[in-house]
Scaffold this motif. Structure first.
Motif, PDB file in Angstrom:
ATOM      1  N   UNK A   1       0.817  -1.194   0.000  1.00 20.88           N
ATOM      2  CA  UNK A   1       0.000   0.000   0.000  1.00 20.88           C
ATOM      3  C   UNK A   1       0.862   1.260   0.000  1.00 20.88           C
ATOM      4  N   UNK A   2       2.080   1.115  -0.436  1.00 27.56           N
ATOM      5  CA  UNK A   2       3.008   2.242  -0.492  1.00 27.56           C
ATOM      6  C   UNK A   2       2.525   3.307  -1.486  1.00 27.56           C
ATOM      7  N   UNK A   3       1.832   2.870  -2.528  1.00 32.73           N
ATOM      8  CA  UNK A   3       1.362   3.817  -3.539  1.00 32.73           C
ATOM      9  C   UNK A   3       0.324   4.788  -2.981  1.00 32.73           C
ATOM     10  N   UNK A   4      -0.298   4.477  -1.870  1.00 30.66           N
ATOM     11  CA  UNK A   4      -1.293   5.357  -1.266  1.00 30.66           C
ATOM     12  C   UNK A   4      -0.661   6.440  -0.384  1.00 30.66           C
ATOM     13  N   UNK A   5       0.625   6.308  -0.122  1.00 29.84           N
ATOM     14  CA  UNK A   5       1.290   7.229   0.798  1.00 29.84           C
ATOM     15  C   UNK A   5       1.150   8.695   0.363  1.00 29.84           C
ATOM     16  N   UNK A   6       1.293   8.965  -0.907  1.00 31.00           N
ATOM     17  CA  UNK A   6       1.210  10.339  -1.419  1.00 31.00           C
ATOM     18  C   UNK A   6      -0.138  10.641  -2.079  1.00 31.00           C
ATOM     19  N   UNK A   7      -1.121   9.773  -1.905  1.00 25.57           N
ATOM     20  CA  UNK A   7      -2.423   9.967  -2.536  1.00 25.57           C
ATOM     21  C   UNK A   7      -3.295  10.905  -1.709  1.00 25.57           C
ATOM     22  N   UNK A   8      -4.375  11.356  -2.348  1.00 28.01           N
ATOM     23  CA  UNK A   8      -5.320  12.245  -1.652  1.00 28.01           C
ATOM     24  C   UNK A   8      -6.135  11.452  -0.636  1.00 28.01           C
ATOM     25  N   UNK A   9      -6.751  12.180   0.264  1.00 29.24           N
ATOM     26  CA  UNK A   9      -7.581  11.556   1.293  1.00 29.24           C
ATOM     27  C   UNK A   9      -8.761  10.807   0.674  1.00 29.24           C
ATOM     28  N   UNK A  10      -9.331  11.353  -0.412  1.00 22.94           N
ATOM     29  CA  UNK A  10     -10.468  10.712  -1.072  1.00 22.94           C
ATOM     30  C   UNK A  10     -10.074   9.349  -1.631  1.00 22.94           C
ATOM     31  N   UNK A  11      -8.944   9.264  -2.330  1.00 28.25           N
ATOM     32  CA  UNK A  11      -8.492   7.995  -2.891  1.00 28.25           C
ATOM     33  C   UNK A  11      -8.154   7.001  -1.782  1.00 28.25           C
ATOM     34  N   UNK A  12      -7.505   7.488  -0.728  1.00 26.21           N
ATOM     35  CA  UNK A  12      -7.194   6.614   0.403  1.00 26.21           C
ATOM     36  C   UNK A  12      -8.480   6.061   1.021  1.00 26.21           C
ATOM     37  N   UNK A  13      -9.487   6.914   1.130  1.00 37.23           N
ATOM     38  CA  UNK A  13     -10.770   6.477   1.689  1.00 37.23           C
ATOM     39  C   UNK A  13     -11.406   5.388   0.831  1.00 37.23           C
ATOM     40  N   UNK A  14     -11.380   5.585  -0.496  1.00 38.44           N
ATOM     41  CA  UNK A  14     -11.926   4.564  -1.389  1.00 38.44           C
ATOM     42  C   UNK A  14     -11.198   3.233  -1.195  1.00 38.44           C
ATOM     43  N   UNK A  15      -9.877   3.276  -1.106  1.00 40.26           N
ATOM     44  CA  UNK A  15      -9.105   2.048  -0.931  1.00 40.26           C
ATOM     45  C   UNK A  15      -9.367   1.395   0.431  1.00 40.26           C
ATOM     46  N   UNK A  16      -9.463   2.193   1.479  1.00 46.70           N
ATOM     47  CA  UNK A  16      -9.701   1.627   2.808  1.00 46.70           C
ATOM     48  C   UNK A  16     -11.105   1.015   2.927  1.00 46.70           C
ATOM     49  N   UNK A  17     -12.011   1.471   2.115  1.00 47.18           N
ATOM     50  CA  UNK A  17     -13.338   0.843   2.065  1.00 47.18           C
ATOM     51  C   UNK A  17     -13.288  -0.394   1.171  1.00 47.18           C
ATOM     52  N   UNK A  18     -12.609  -0.277   0.029  1.00 47.00           N
ATOM     53  CA  UNK A  18     -12.625  -1.335  -0.986  1.00 47.00           C
ATOM     54  C   UNK A  18     -12.005  -2.644  -0.514  1.00 47.00           C
ATOM     55  N   UNK A  19     -10.901  -2.594   0.186  1.00 49.59           N
ATOM     56  CA  UNK A  19     -10.193  -3.832   0.545  1.00 49.59           C
ATOM     57  C   UNK A  19     -11.019  -4.716   1.488  1.00 49.59           C
ATOM     58  N   UNK A  20     -11.448  -4.234   2.654  1.00 52.30           N
ATOM     59  CA  UNK A  20     -12.218  -5.141   3.518  1.00 52.30           C
ATOM     60  C   UNK A  20     -13.599  -5.496   2.946  1.00 52.30           C
ATOM     61  N   UNK A  21     -14.224  -4.549   2.274  1.00 51.52           N
ATOM     62  CA  UNK A  21     -15.556  -4.818   1.700  1.00 51.52           C
ATOM     63  C   UNK A  21     -15.447  -5.844   0.580  1.00 51.52           C
ATOM     64  N   UNK A  22     -14.364  -5.810  -0.182  1.00 45.44           N
ATOM     65  CA  UNK A  22     -14.173  -6.794  -1.254  1.00 45.44           C
ATOM     66  C   UNK A  22     -14.049  -8.194  -0.679  1.00 45.44           C
ATOM     67  N   UNK A  23     -13.361  -8.319   0.441  1.00 47.34           N
ATOM     68  CA  UNK A  23     -13.257  -9.621   1.098  1.00 47.34           C
ATOM     69  C   UNK A  23     -14.628 -10.083   1.595  1.00 47.34           C
ATOM     70  N   UNK A  24     -15.377  -9.173   2.196  1.00 49.91           N
ATOM     71  CA  UNK A  24     -16.729  -9.510   2.657  1.00 49.91           C
ATOM     72  C   UNK A  24     -17.626  -9.892   1.478  1.00 49.91           C
ATOM     73  N   UNK A  25     -17.509  -9.133   0.400  1.00 47.39           N
ATOM     74  CA  UNK A  25     -18.309  -9.404  -0.795  1.00 47.39           C
ATOM     75  C   UNK A  25     -17.970 -10.776  -1.366  1.00 47.39           C
ATOM     76  N   UNK A  26     -16.689 -11.122  -1.379  1.00 45.26           N
ATOM     77  CA  UNK A  26     -16.252 -12.426  -1.882  1.00 45.26           C
ATOM     78  C   UNK A  26     -16.842 -13.551  -1.033  1.00 45.26           C
ATOM     79  N   UNK A  27     -16.760 -13.409   0.283  1.00 51.76           N
ATOM     80  CA  UNK A  27     -17.325 -14.424   1.182  1.00 51.76           C
ATOM     81  C   UNK A  27     -18.834 -14.522   0.979  1.00 51.76           C
ATOM     82  N   UNK A  28     -19.489 -13.395   0.919  1.00 52.32           N
ATOM     83  CA  UNK A  28     -20.943 -13.371   0.725  1.00 52.32           C
ATOM     84  C   UNK A  28     -21.321 -14.033  -0.594  1.00 52.32           C
TER      85      UNK A  28
END
Length: 191
Positions: A1-28
């Motif tokens: 997740x080094x590429x997020x270090x210099x990213x905007x807060x909006x992009x970081x927020x999308x990624x922080x939502x996407x990763x755990x939700x994607x795992x939940x979505x996969x299980x579901x």
């Protein structure tokens, strides 16, 4: 997740939502595809599609996962194409809502495949029917009736414990005896 270090807060927020939700979505999704969760899914989404008490079911955990999955990944994919954060946010929210309805539609259609529409003779009991071939009196022979069950007309053998019933007479199926329907004439009765 080094590429997020210099990213905007909006992009970081999308990624922080996407990763755990994607795992939940996969299980579901895996649980749904194995058939372990189909009944629960249909109860959540029937109300969305039928607009019966939809506010209650629209905010279920499953629909929230679907919404956040689409919301976050839409934001990630369109981040480099849409510079205005508000426009990106609105587009992501719209995508999430549409994805919830798409999932509801798909699950509703899958549920239709699980409905048992096979004919069972027990379904004919207490149904009105029309005599197709004359039914002899006092169980002295079999005739045939036409009875509608679950929207389909079936020709079935029938007997009567009373007087002979002529072809074209309306009857009511009373019970089943030896895999044959026992009917009673409705002639002279109010329907």
């Amino acid at each position: 997740m080094q590429f997020l270090h210099n990213s905007s807060l909006l992009l970081k927020s999308f990624w922080f939502i996407a990763v755990p939700i994607s795992l939940m979505f996969l299980v579901q999704t895996l649980v749904f595809l194995t058939g372990l969760d189909v009944m629960d899914q249909s109860e959540n989404y029937n109300s969305i599609l039928n607009e019966e008490d939809s506010a209650f079911h629209f905010f279920s955990l499953k629909s929230l996962i679907h919404f956040l999955f689409s919301f976050s990944w839409t934001g990630i994919f369109l981040y480099s194409f849409i510079e205005e954060p508000l426009s990106l946010f609105i587009l992501s929210v719209t995508s999430g809502i549409l994805f919830v309805f798409l999932c509801a539609y798909i699950i509703k259609k899958v549920q239709l495949l699980r409905i048992d529409n096979s004919f069972k003779i027990q379904h004919a009991v207490n149904q009105n029917a029309e005599v197709y071939l004359t039914i002899p009196e006092n169980k002295n022979g079999k005739g045939k009736i036409k009875v509608a069950v679950k929207g389909f007309i079936h020709e079935l053998e029938a007997i009567t414990e009373n007087n002979q019933i002529e072809s074209g007479t309306l009857v009511k199926v009373e019970k089943i005896a030896d895999n044959t329907l026992v009917v009673k004439s409705l002639k002279g009765q109010n329907l």
